[in-house]
Design an enzyme around this catalytic site. Structure first.
Site, short mmCIF file in Angstrom:
data_model
loop_
_atom_site.label_atom_id
_atom_site.label_comp_id
_atom_site.label_asym_id
_atom_site.label_seq_id
_atom_site.Cartn_x
_atom_site.Cartn_y
_atom_site.Cartn_z
CG HIS A 47 -3.51 -3.50 2.79
ND1 HIS A 47 -2.26 -2.98 3.58
CD2 HIS A 47 -4.14 -2.48 2.71
CE1 HIS A 47 -2.37 -1.79 3.52
NE2 HIS A 47 -3.59 -1.51 3.29
CD GLU A 107 -0.76 -6.26 4.62
OE1 GLU A 107 -0.71 -6.52 3.47
OE2 GLU A 107 -0.99 -5.13 5.01
CB CYS A 121 -0.91 0.09 1.19
SG CYS A 121 -2.38 0.93 0.81
N1 GLN Z 1 -1.75 6.76 2.93
C1 GLN Z 1 -1.99 6.11 1.67
C2 GLN Z 1 -3.38 6.15 1.04
O1 GLN Z 1 -4.30 6.62 1.89
C3 GLN Z 1 -1.68 4.50 1.96
C4 GLN Z 1 -2.60 3.68 2.94
C5 GLN Z 1 -2.08 2.47 3.29
O2 GLN Z 1 -0.99 2.22 3.35
N2 GLN Z 1 -3.16 1.59 3.99
O3 GLN Z 1 -3.71 5.88 -0.13
#
Ligand code: GLN
Length: 556
Positions: A530, A532, A389
């Site tokens: 994600h 994970e 992410c």
């Molecule tokens: N801050 C980033 C976004 O909002 C990534 C979010 C995250 O890593 N879950 O897109």
């Protein structure tokens, strides 16, 4: 099954942080291994409507469900131990419960009568529990009540348990997880705090059927007897829960004390054999030697006062372990604070000793320049890198700045006026941000992702047997939680400079995976989703397997 649905409430005594989530998950695993259909519910006694607005350093990881609900990390433990995906109805907070009661009141659904804290609030709790039971068609529904007995905050949930027990005395069991300290200066195991906790539970009209006694060591017969007598339960219903090497040992440990059969007895179910053979094989494998890999997790949410927190990245840590066991390796993780590299860039050299580097998800500007330096180091020194992410977004920014020549490239999250906003806010998010409408409004939950053949990501999923592509395109489904994404205006320039977008939304508009080809780097992959969150002990995630394999191949 012809009997009524059964319910097990898991409550905590003495203190928090002793592993109620793992206890609940382990009970679930045992009962599932007996052939019962099991589901698990987590109750958090916060006013927050969901976990999405809680600061990770305070609350730990935010675990996102398939349907996009932002929940507590315990939901992740349940999913991993039960090997099942759970729906949003299985998670509730005080805020969520009150929100629904108030909504119904506003809609005149209570027919104009007084709406009372008792019984209307516990009734809403019970309605949700019943809905979760029905959705899963569960024989046994586990309900973990967050917090500790005696706290003002969870009384309403204990009242719900009492009401259910009063109505169905034979179908509800109460398990209390307690802590039995051995104070250093006394050197003896003390049961008094557990006795007080049992009394506090009595004072809200509940009696524990089973007491799980957490301690550094197993309980001796004398302490079991003492707890039994003073807490009013059978001695064999006092179950030892000593410290263990790995959380995955816990179900096997409980079974040594016959946990599954005791629960069947309490709930009036026929005893059945427990088949934990697959689980035991996985645990045994996790203990075998294997190649030891050093993996660095570079993040920004580790420090809480003087203490290092790893709870924030629990799913990442578990996913790395699952993948390592699957390929006969072991990972040793180091948690590195990215801010250190901003203050002292020479420290980056320490990264050289690692076989792999992971940058997990995150928000905001603190520590991001340290993250970008760590990613640059991983790329230039050809150390396997996995970005999750925010870790994918910063992979893209790093590449834009240092390879594509887009000086000052950034994410709009950090600098709205960046000369090259290669990561930008999604158009549908702008209005939400202007209105400060933050709760539950990110791009959340499971979305499909199309993979490009011949790429590292495609190969990873294919080798793991995770690609269903009869005829059509190679498509996978992954869970998301983000507001920003790769800016479409920069895709072509980044691709020309050599970055490959190997996973995209089916429309082709959203970039879901970025990577460098094998010939250029041993493993340099980032996912906007994600992975994970969906890794399971017996089913590690393909991207984590591929990352660990690359780290293992590189190991000096
Ligand atoms: N801050 C980033 C976004 O909002 C990534 C979010 C995250 O890593 N879950 O897109």
């Amino acid at each position: 099954m012809t009997t009524n649905p059964k319910y097990i409430f898991i409550v905590g005594g003495v203190m928090s942080g002793i592993g109620k989530g793992i206890a609940t998950s382990s009970i679930g695993r045992i009962l599932k291994s007996k052939g019962f259909k099991v589901t698990a519910i987590k109750i958090d006694p916060y006013i927050n409507v969901d976990a999405g607005t809680m600061n990770p350093t305070e609350h730990g990881e935010v675990f996102v469900l398939d349907d996009g609900y932002e929940t507590d990390q315990d939901m992740g433990n349940y999913e991993r131990f039960l090997d099942e995906s759970l729906p949003s109805i299985n998670y509730m907070t005080t805020g969520r419960v009150y929100q629904e009661v108030i909504r119904r009141e506003r809609n005149l659904e209570y027919g104009g009568r007084n709406v009372e804290v008792v019984p209307d609030v516990p009734l809403e709790v019970l309605r949700r529990i019943s809905e979760a039971q029905k959705a899963a068609n569960a024989d046994i529904t586990l309900v973990e009540v967050g917090g500790t007995i005696g706290e003002y905050q969870n009384v309403i949930f204990l009242e719900a348990a009492r009401m259910l027990k009063q109505k169905y005395p034979r179908d509800v069991a109460v398990v209390m997880l307690s802590y039995v300290p051995i104070p250093g200066n006394i050197g003896e195991m003390k049961t008094k705090p557990t006795q007080y906790a049992a009394r506090s539970l009595n004072s809200v009209g509940l009696q524990a059927d089973i007491i799980l006694a957490r301690a550094t060591v197993p309980l001796d017969a004398k302490r079991k007897e003492k707890i039994a007598v003073f807490c009013n339960i059978l001695p064999e219903h006092v179950i030892s829960a000593p410290d263990v090497d790995s959380i995955y040992d816990v179900p096997l440990n409980y079974e040594k004390d016959g946990m599954g059969d005791i629960l069947c007895d309490v709930l009036g179910l026929d005893r059945r054999p427990t088949d934990l053979s697959q689980w035991a094989a996985f645990v045994a494998k996790s203990k075998n030697g294997g190649k030891k890999l050093e993996v660095a997790v570079v993040g920004k949410y580790f420090m809480s006062g003087e203490y290092v927190l790893s709870d924030v990245y629990i799913s990442v840590i578990e996913a790395l372990k699952h993948a390592a066991y699957a390929v006969d390796c072991k990972v040793h993780l180091s948690y590195l604070d990215s801010e250190v590299y901003e203050k002292d860039p020479a420290k980056l050299e320490e990264l050289r000793q690692y076989d792999g580097i992971v940058v997990p998800g995150g928000f905001g500007s603190r520590g991001v320049e340290g993250i970008v330096s760590a990613i640059q180091f991983a790329r230039e020194q050809k150390i396997p890198y996995l970005g999750l992410c925010y870790g994918m977004q910063w992979l893209t920014i790093e590449y834009a700045r240092h390879v594509a020549g887009l000086e000052g490239a950034n994410t709009a999250e950090v600098n709205k006026d960046a000369p090259h906003p290669v990561i930008d806010v999604m158009p549908d998010q702008i209005e939400k941000l202007t209105k400060a409408d933050y709760g539950g409004t990110m791009r959340l939950g499971t979305y499909p992702c199309t993979l490009t053949e011949g790429t590292v990501a495609h190969e990873a999923y294919e080798l793991a047997g995770a690609l269903a592509k009869e005829g059509g395109a190679a498509e996978v489904s992954e869970r998301h939680r983000h507001r920003y994404e790769v800016n479409p205006e920069y895709i072509e320039r980044l691709q020309k400079a050599g970055l490959v977008f190997s996973g995209k939304s089916p429309s082709g508009k959203l970039m879901e995976i970025a990577e460098l080809p094998r010939g250029v780097h041993p493993f340099f992959v980032g996912s906007q989703f994600h992975p994970e969150l969906t890794s399971r002990p017996l089913k590690p995630h393909p991207l984590f397997i591929a990352f660990i394999q690359a780290a293992s191949a590189q190991k000096k």
